[in-house]
Design an enzyme around this catalytic site. Structure first.
Site, PDB file in Angstrom:
ATOM      1  N   TRP A 127       0.808  -1.226   0.000  1.00 34.46           N
ATOM      2  CA  TRP A 127       0.000   0.000   0.000  1.00 34.46           C
ATOM      3  C   TRP A 127       0.842   1.278   0.000  1.00 34.46           C
ATOM      4  CZ3 TRP A 127       1.729   2.506   4.202  1.00 34.46           C
ATOM      5  CH2 TRP A 127       2.252   1.720   5.239  1.00 34.46           C
TER       6      TRP A 127
ATOM      7  N   ARG B 161       6.276  -0.940 -11.515  1.00 33.06           N
ATOM      8  CA  ARG B 161       7.595  -1.569 -11.440  1.00 33.06           C
ATOM      9  C   ARG B 161       7.521  -3.062 -11.745  1.00 33.06           C
ATOM     10  NH1 ARG B 161      11.314   0.052  -6.337  1.00 33.06           N
ATOM     11  NH2 ARG B 161      10.536  -1.807  -5.335  1.00 33.06           N
TER      12      ARG B 161
ATOM     13  N   PRO C 212      -3.542  -5.828  -5.896  1.00 31.71           N
ATOM     14  CA  PRO C 212      -3.050  -4.673  -5.140  1.00 31.71           C
ATOM     15  C   PRO C 212      -3.367  -4.825  -3.653  1.00 31.71           C
ATOM     16  CG  PRO C 212      -4.935  -4.053  -6.547  1.00 31.71           C
ATOM     17  CD  PRO C 212      -4.767  -5.550  -6.652  1.00 31.71           C
TER      18      PRO C 212
ATOM     19  N   GLY D  62       6.472  -6.552  -0.127  1.00 27.86           N
ATOM     20  CA  GLY D  62       5.747  -6.471   1.137  1.00 27.86           C
ATOM     21  C   GLY D  62       6.648  -6.916   2.267  1.00 27.86           C
ATOM     22  N   SER D  63       6.021  -7.415   3.313  1.00 26.53           N
ATOM     23  CA  SER D  63       6.782  -7.734   4.516  1.00 26.53           C
ATOM     24  C   SER D  63       7.539  -9.063   4.372  1.00 26.53           C
ATOM     25  CB  SER D  63       5.825  -7.820   5.703  1.00 26.53           C
ATOM     26  OG  SER D  63       4.894  -8.847   5.480  1.00 26.53           O
TER      27      SER D  63
ATOM     28  N   GLU E 203      10.635  -8.440  -2.949  1.00 31.95           N
ATOM     29  CA  GLU E 203      11.141  -7.181  -2.395  1.00 31.95           C
ATOM     30  C   GLU E 203      10.573  -7.085  -0.995  1.00 31.95           C
ATOM     31  OE1 GLU E 203      13.289  -5.413  -3.777  1.00 31.95           O
ATOM     32  OE2 GLU E 203      13.130  -5.876  -5.914  1.00 31.95           O
ATOM     33  N   LEU E 204      11.407  -7.385   0.010  1.00 25.58           N
ATOM     34  CA  LEU E 204      10.876  -7.548   1.363  1.00 25.58           C
ATOM     35  C   LEU E 204      11.308  -6.397   2.277  1.00 25.58           C
ATOM     36  CD1 LEU E 204      11.429 -11.421   1.481  1.00 25.58           C
ATOM     37  CD2 LEU E 204       9.472 -10.130   0.628  1.00 25.58           C
TER      38      LEU E 204
ATOM     39  N   ARG F 261      10.571  11.025   3.846  1.00 27.60           N
ATOM     40  CA  ARG F 261       9.827  10.875   2.601  1.00 27.60           C
ATOM     41  C   ARG F 261       8.791   9.761   2.802  1.00 27.60           C
ATOM     42  NH1 ARG F 261      10.625   8.242  -2.608  1.00 27.60           N
ATOM     43  NH2 ARG F 261      11.966   6.799  -1.516  1.00 27.60           N
TER      44      ARG F 261
ATOM     45  N   CYS G 203      10.267   0.797   2.535  1.00 25.61           N
ATOM     46  CA  CYS G 203      11.235  -0.228   2.925  1.00 25.61           C
ATOM     47  C   CYS G 203      12.652   0.320   2.813  1.00 25.61           C
ATOM     48  CB  CYS G 203      11.060  -1.495   2.097  1.00 25.61           C
ATOM     49  SG  CYS G 203      11.006  -1.146   0.345  1.00 25.61           S
TER      50      CYS G 203
HETATM   51  P1  ADP Z   1       2.462  -4.605   4.887  1.00 22.38           P
HETATM   52  O1  ADP Z   1       2.882  -4.974   6.259  1.00 22.38           O
HETATM   53  O2  ADP Z   1       3.288  -3.581   4.232  1.00 22.38           O
HETATM   54  O3  ADP Z   1       0.988  -4.405   4.713  1.00 22.38           O
HETATM   55  P2  ADP Z   1       2.158  -7.206   3.782  1.00 22.38           P
HETATM   56  O4  ADP Z   1       3.267  -8.118   3.473  1.00 22.38           O
HETATM   57  O5  ADP Z   1       1.209  -7.589   4.847  1.00 22.38           O
HETATM   58  O6  ADP Z   1       2.862  -5.829   4.033  1.00 22.38           O
HETATM   59  O7  ADP Z   1       1.294  -6.898   2.490  1.00 22.38           O
HETATM   60  C1  ADP Z   1       1.827  -6.687   1.206  1.00 22.38           C
HETATM   61  C2  ADP Z   1       0.886  -7.299   0.190  1.00 22.38           C
HETATM   62  O8  ADP Z   1       0.801  -8.694   0.463  1.00 22.38           O
HETATM   63  C3  ADP Z   1      -0.539  -6.781   0.226  1.00 22.38           C
HETATM   64  O9  ADP Z   1      -1.041  -6.760  -1.085  1.00 22.38           O
HETATM   65  C4  ADP Z   1      -1.254  -7.832   1.050  1.00 22.38           C
HETATM   66  O10 ADP Z   1      -2.632  -7.908   0.749  1.00 22.38           O
HETATM   67  C5  ADP Z   1      -0.555  -9.075   0.586  1.00 22.38           C
HETATM   68  N1  ADP Z   1      -0.605 -10.218   1.508  1.00 22.38           N
HETATM   69  C6  ADP Z   1      -0.663 -10.210   2.853  1.00 22.38           C
HETATM   70  N2  ADP Z   1      -0.686 -11.466   3.333  1.00 22.38           N
HETATM   71  C7  ADP Z   1      -0.633 -12.301   2.257  1.00 22.38           C
HETATM   72  C8  ADP Z   1      -0.616 -13.723   2.077  1.00 22.38           C
HETATM   73  N3  ADP Z   1      -0.650 -14.565   3.105  1.00 22.38           N
HETATM   74  N4  ADP Z   1      -0.555 -14.193   0.814  1.00 22.38           N
HETATM   75  C9  ADP Z   1      -0.505 -13.372  -0.236  1.00 22.38           C
HETATM   76  N5  ADP Z   1      -0.522 -12.030  -0.133  1.00 22.38           N
HETATM   77  C10 ADP Z   1      -0.583 -11.495   1.086  1.00 22.38           C
END
Ligand code: ADP
Length: 513
Positions: A185, A194, A210, A263-264, A285-286, A313, A319
């Site tokens: 997000w 990207r 998304p 994401g995470s 990209e974690l 920023r 990240c």
């Molecule tokens: P953040 O902590 O930045 O929200 P997340 O890793 O939770 O990061 O989320 C990044 C993306 O991964 C979002 O699009 C979210 O909906 C998606 N996401 C979260 N959990 C899962 C999962 N178990 N499988 C696939 N996508 C996921």
């Protein structure tokens, strides 16, 4: 409830594809008109559809807590329908001339640029960043479309004789096939471009999922892609609150060949495990935990300017955000004082308001996490130079903060802050600074400020991260390979490297005749 009846997606983003939205929320007439124009359905095979169960979910403005719109809530079956479309379109898209693929991406660049104000306003209202930063993201995000429009026609291979002289080797590339793209997000447009731009340039079709917190920018952008001439099925978009169910269903289907995720780290690890079952290509990209080193010989004013960018920023929600400041003893007080003075000037508010640079954090959990990390640091001896607390609602705001005297064992040395909190520690020698910087499971980006060229050169090899900002607080650029090492991920986005994430390598041997 939403509604996008099964309308053809051939219209413009500001055209025929929208369903109903909840209108003005807290904003102006322009904002409501824009929200009304955003498609709210699922884009599957070139058609905007309701979710099969008819469900929708709310998109919230984090600056006000109010509902901006409702969008379709895809089921796993909807996601598989999106994969059906991506799989059906794959051969034709792979066979489409690279120049044609490039021209479509170039038109998408022009359209994104033309619709800059709308894209920026959407990002500001659904994510929180200031309008100025959102405009910057349109420039940055659109550039991936232009960059990869140019890369589409430069997918080259190799031709040579083997060392034994007994044969000719031909190395060539072909698209990996249908891809699942999962975006976060914090950069609603750039994280989508990207991934989509290199995938399409390489000849792959995609299903984009998304983030559920910020789907509107992607939906609007998807309509621009259709307007740019992307054929039906080549880009499909599924918005959902069931990200795990949707991703699992698509990844269990062996027509999918690749997953690209930003994401995470915990979610990345889950996806890597799931990818193993069908041996999917992955790009990950974690998380990050970027060190920001300031040496005694640095231009301190330049370091402070770099720190403002690297830390504040995107409200610190990046990240790449500087998570740990390590400042050499000789300039530590000067750096902290000058940084604190600049941070006190930052205006907090809704990103649409004039002069605001620090918008809201994404949600209550983010505010609670920032507060916890600050409290933990203070309980272990840190001093609050400015800020340090949440701002009363409505909205999920946190004061821009500077902490000094961070002590070993403090949680924010290990955990990603993802907020406007700068945490400063000091060090004595280069060796100690480098050791502290590398003392993390992550390795996305490092920042270092020094005027000593030899030291700068040493840091290129001694800092363990995929990227280094040497005397700069921002590294991201479409022409450069973005990515990390260790728990920060696998693969690179952007640059000449980016397109290879979406290409398989094939080798042919012709015996010498
Ligand atoms: P953040 O902590 O930045 O929200 P997340 O890793 O939770 O990061 O989320 C990044 C993306 O991964 C979002 O699009 C979210 O909906 C998606 N996401 C979260 N959990 C899962 C999962 N178990 N499988 C696939 N996508 C996921």
């Amino acid at each position: 409830m939403t509604t996008t009846a099964s309308t053809s997606a051939s219209g413009s983003a500001s055209g025929s594809t929208s369903g109903s939205t909840s209108g003005s929320a807290s904003g102006s007439t322009r904002e409501s008109a824009l929200l009304e124009s955003v498609p709210t359905g699922l884009l599957i095979d070139g058609v905007w559809r309701d979710a099969s169960a008819g469900d929708t979910f709310a998109v919230i403005d984090p600056a006000t807590g109010r509902e901006l719109a409702r969008v379709a809530d895809a089921t796993p079956a909807d996601a598989v329908a999106a994969l059906d479309a991506a799989a059906a379109a794959a051969d034709d898209w792979a066979a489409t001339a690279p120049r044609v693929r490039g021209e479509i991406l170039r038109r998408a660049f022009d359209l994104a640029t033309e619709h800059r104000e709308d894209l920026a306003l959407l990002m500001t209202v659904e994510m929180g960043k200031s309008l100025a930063e959102a405009r910057g993201e349109v420039t940055y995000g659109a550039e991936f479309l232009r960059w990869f429009s140019e890369e589409a026609v430069r997918i080259s291979g190799r031709y040579g004789t083997n060392p034994e002289g007994t044969g000719t080797t031909i190395v060539s590339h072909r698209p990996v096939g249908p891809c699942l793209l999962i975006t976060p997000w914090n950069f609603p447009l750039a994280m989508a471009t990207r991934k989509i731009a290199p995938a399409l340039a390489a000849g792959c079709t995609v299903v984009l999922k998304p983030a559920e917190l910020t789907p509107l920018t992607s939906l609007y952008f998807a309509a621009l892609l259709i307007e740019a001439g992307v054929p039906a099925g080549v880009v499909n978009v599924v918005t959902t609150t069931d990200s795990s169910g949707v991703a699992s269903a698509v990844m269990a289907d062996d027509r999918l060949r690749k997953v690209s995720f930003t994401g995470s780290t915990p979610v990345g690890k889950i996806l890597l495990k799931q990818a193993a079952d069908n041996v999917l290509r992955t790009s990950m990209e974690l998380g990050g935990n970027a060190p920001f080193l300031v040496f005694d010989d640095a231009d301190v004013d330049a370091a402070v300017a770099g720190a403002m960018l690297a830390k504040f920023r995107n409200i610190g929600e990046a990240c790449t955000a500087a998570n740990r400041f390590f400042v050499q003893r000789g300039v530590a007080d000067e750096f902290a004082e000058k940084l604190t003075a600049k941070v006190r000037e930052l205006a907090v508010g809704r990103g649409t308001d004039e002069g605001v640079s620090i918008g809201p954090l994404i949600n209550d959990a983010a505010v609670a996490k920032n507060a916890e990390l600050v409290d933990d640091a203070v309980s272990r001896g840190a001093a609050v130079a400015t800020g340090g607390a949440a701002v009363d609602g409505p909205g999920t705001f946190f004061q821009p903060t500077v902490l000094t005297g961070i002590t070993p064992g403090t949680r924010l040395l290990r955990e990603e802050i993802f907020g406007p909190v700068a945490a400063i520690s000091t060090f004595e020698t280069e060796e100690e600074g480098v050791r502290l910087a590398n003392d993390t499971e992550f390795g996305l980006v490092s920042y270092a400020f020094t005027r000593d060229l030899a030291r700068g050169h040493r840091l290129i090899t001694s800092l363990r991260s995929g990227m280094l900002g040497l005397n700069t607080g921002v590294v991201s650029n479409a022409s450069a390979p973005f990515g990390g090492v260790k728990s920060s991920g696998l693969g690179r986005e952007g640059g000449a490297e980016g397109i290879h994430e979406y290409l398989d390598t094939t080798y042919t041997l012709l015996p010498a005749s």
